[in-house]
Design a protein around this motif. Structure first.
Motif, PDB file in Angstrom:
ATOM      1  N   ILE A  65      40.167  27.807  37.918  1.00 22.81           N
ATOM      2  CA  ILE A  65      39.609  28.157  36.615  1.00 22.81           C
ATOM      3  C   ILE A  65      40.803  28.438  35.714  1.00 22.81           C
ATOM      4  CG2 ILE A  65      38.152  29.724  35.288  1.00 22.81           C
ATOM      5  CD1 ILE A  65      36.567  30.284  37.806  1.00 22.81           C
ATOM      6  N   ARG A 113      30.259  36.310  32.467  1.00 19.39           N
ATOM      7  CA  ARG A 113      31.290  36.467  33.502  1.00 19.39           C
ATOM      8  C   ARG A 113      30.670  36.481  34.891  1.00 19.39           C
ATOM      9  NH1 ARG A 113      33.532  39.857  29.366  1.00 19.39           N
ATOM     10  NH2 ARG A 113      32.427  41.678  30.174  1.00 19.39           N
ATOM     11  N   LYS A 114      29.530  37.130  35.027  1.00 18.31           N
ATOM     12  CA  LYS A 114      28.888  37.210  36.339  1.00 18.31           C
ATOM     13  C   LYS A 114      28.389  35.853  36.810  1.00 18.31           C
ATOM     14  CE  LYS A 114      25.473  39.802  39.002  1.00 18.31           C
ATOM     15  NZ  LYS A 114      25.053  38.642  39.810  1.00 18.31           N
ATOM     16  N   LEU A 131      29.414  32.925  35.917  1.00 16.07           N
ATOM     17  CA  LEU A 131      30.532  32.037  36.204  1.00 16.07           C
ATOM     18  C   LEU A 131      31.079  32.313  37.606  1.00 16.07           C
ATOM     19  CD1 LEU A 131      31.625  29.878  34.231  1.00 16.07           C
ATOM     20  CD2 LEU A 131      33.669  31.264  34.004  1.00 16.07           C
ATOM     21  N   VAL A 132      31.220  33.581  37.944  1.00 18.18           N
ATOM     22  CA  VAL A 132      31.698  33.945  39.281  1.00 18.18           C
ATOM     23  C   VAL A 132      30.699  33.519  40.353  1.00 18.18           C
ATOM     24  CG1 VAL A 132      32.218  35.887  40.809  1.00 18.18           C
ATOM     25  CG2 VAL A 132      33.150  35.843  38.497  1.00 18.18           C
ATOM     26  N   VAL A 175      37.641  36.635  29.326  1.00 21.84           N
ATOM     27  CA  VAL A 175      37.802  35.743  30.491  1.00 21.84           C
ATOM     28  C   VAL A 175      38.949  36.132  31.416  1.00 21.84           C
ATOM     29  CG1 VAL A 175      36.818  33.802  29.197  1.00 21.84           C
ATOM     30  CG2 VAL A 175      39.306  34.113  29.250  1.00 21.84           C
ATOM     31  N   THR A 199      39.457  38.269  33.650  1.00 24.08           N
ATOM     32  CA  THR A 199      39.156  38.545  35.062  1.00 24.08           C
ATOM     33  C   THR A 199      38.657  37.309  35.801  1.00 24.08           C
ATOM     34  OG1 THR A 199      36.891  39.233  34.511  1.00 24.08           O
ATOM     35  CG2 THR A 199      38.589  40.955  34.559  1.00 24.08           C
ATOM     36  N   LEU A 200      38.465  36.204  35.069  1.00 22.19           N
ATOM     37  CA  LEU A 200      37.886  34.991  35.670  1.00 22.19           C
ATOM     38  C   LEU A 200      38.931  33.951  36.051  1.00 22.19           C
ATOM     39  CD1 LEU A 200      34.944  34.428  33.146  1.00 22.19           C
ATOM     40  CD2 LEU A 200      34.786  35.487  35.409  1.00 22.19           C
ATOM     41  N   ILE A 201      39.956  33.819  35.224  1.00 25.17           N
ATOM     42  CA  ILE A 201      40.865  32.685  35.376  1.00 25.17           C
ATOM     43  C   ILE A 201      41.918  32.944  36.449  1.00 25.17           C
ATOM     44  CG2 ILE A 201      40.506  31.994  32.987  1.00 25.17           C
ATOM     45  CD1 ILE A 201      43.212  33.111  32.321  1.00 25.17           C
ATOM     46  N   ASP A 202      42.368  31.876  37.065  1.00 26.48           N
ATOM     47  CA  ASP A 202      43.428  32.003  38.075  1.00 26.48           C
ATOM     48  C   ASP A 202      44.691  31.246  37.682  1.00 26.48           C
ATOM     49  OD1 ASP A 202      42.763  29.299  38.716  1.00 26.48           O
ATOM     50  OD2 ASP A 202      41.290  30.006  40.168  1.00 26.48           O
TER      51      ASP A 202
END
Length: 273
Positions: free
Chosen positions: A30, A167-168, A170-171, A190, A192-195
Motif C-alpha cells: 500500500i 481506514r478499517k 481498507l485494512v 492514511v 497508519t495504512l501505507i507501508d
C-alpha cells in the motif's frame, strides 16, 4: 505490478511534467503517493490507468500497456478519481450492471462495506451527497478485487467517522497480493495504512522508501526544546515545543509522522536511509 522506464509526459511541449521518470512497484504493497499541488500525482495515476497516453518511454501494468485498454487489463485495475462520475442508478442496479465487468467481483464483500458505511442499496447514486458517493465508489473498488487499485484523494468529502471506517475497511478487505496506490494531501488519514512512500517533486521521484526502514532509522517526536539535541534532521515549531526528526537512539522507534516527513522532503532535507 507497475513498471515505468524513462517515461516522459507533459501538457506542454515546452515544459514536460515528467521527463525520464522511472518507477517499479510490486503487488503486496500500500503506497502513499505524495507531492505538492501540480507535482503530477493525478496525472501519474491517469497514465497508469490508461486514461492518458505516455509520450515517451515505457509503462506496463501487469504486463499490459495501459492506454491500449484491452479487456484483461481493464478488468484487473480500478481508479477511484477525486471526483467520480456516477450514473443515475441505485446502488443495487449499479452493482448488477458494473459488477459483472470484474471477474473477481465479491458481492458479499460489497454488501459488508456498504453496511459499514451505512449506505442503502435502494438509494440512487445521483441523489447522494458527495461524501456518500465517495464511500460507495471506495466500497465498489475494494469489492472488485483488482490486483491494482488507484485511489486519488479517497478521504476528500468524508467526515471524521467515515474516515475511521475507511481506514478499517481498507485494512480488513485489501488482499495481500494487491497493489494499492493512495494519492493524498490528507496524509494523517492514511499514515497508519501505507507501508511505502513515493514522493514526487518537479516531475521526478525524490524519495521512495519503505515505512519500516524509515522508522527503523529515524524518530518522529515532539520535544520541549531542540537545544542539546544532536543531529536534528528537521524541526518545526509547534504548541509546547518542536516537532523533530532525529536518528533512532538505543532502538527507541516511534510511529511515522508523514506530514513532518513530507515537509522535510519538500524543504530539500536529505533523509538518507
Amino acid at each position: 505490478m507497475i513498471a515505468i522506464n524513462n517515461l516522459s509526459y507533459g501538457y506542454s511541449k515546452q515544459k514536460p511534467l515528467f521527463e525520464d521518470l522511472n518507477l517499479s512497484q510490486n503487488n503486496g504493497n500500500i503506497i502513499g503517493l505524495l507531492g505538492k499541488n501540480g507535482a503530477g500525482k493525478t496525472t501519474l495515476l491517469k497514465l497508469i490507468s490508461g486514461l492518458l497516453e505516455i509520450q515517451k518511454g515505457e509503462l506496463t501494468v501487469n504486463g499490459f500497456e495501459p492506454f491500449k485498454r484491452v479487456p484483461d487489463f481493464l478488468s484487473n485495475i480500478f481508479f477511484v478519481s477525486d471526483d467520480p462520475f456516477l450514473p443515475s442508478l441505485t446502488i443495487k442496479a449499479y452493482l448488477k450492471v458494473y459488477g459483472a465487468l470484474y471477474k473477481n467481483f465479491d458481492f458479499e464483500k460489497m454488501h459488508k462495506i456498504i453496511d459499514a458505511f451505512e449506505l442503502k442499496a435502494d438509494k440512487k447514486l445521483k441523489n447522494m451527497s458527495f461524501g456518500q458517493q465517495k464511500k460507495f465508489i471506495i466500497a465498489f473498488a475494494l469489492s472488485t478485487n483488482c490486483s491494482v487499485l488507484l485511489l486519488d484523494e479517497p478521504t476528500n468529502g468524508l467526515d471524521i467517522p467515515s474516515k475511521k471506517i475507511f481506514r478499517k475497511v481498507l485494512v480488513d478487505f485489501i488482499e495481500d497480493d494487491q497493489l494499492v496506490i493512495i494519492s493524498t494531501h490528507q496524509v494523517k488519514d492514511v499514515e497508519t495504512l501505507i507501508d511505502k512512500i513515493v514522493h514526487i517533486e518537479n516531475g521526478r521521484i525524490v524519495f521512495e522508501k519503505d515505512v519500516f526502514k524509515i522508522t527503523e532509522k529515524f524518530q518522529f517526536k515532539t520535544v520541549n526544546t531542540i537545544s542539546g539535541l544532536l543531529d536534528v534532521k528537521y524541526s518545526e515549531k509547534c504548541p509546547g515545543g518542536y516537532r523533530v526528526i532525529i536518528p533512532v537512539i538505543e532502538n527507541e522507534e516511534t510511529e511515522l509522522d508523514i506530514e513532518l516527513l513530507f515537509n522535510a522532503i519538500s524543504n530539500n532535507v536529505e533523509i538518507n536511509i
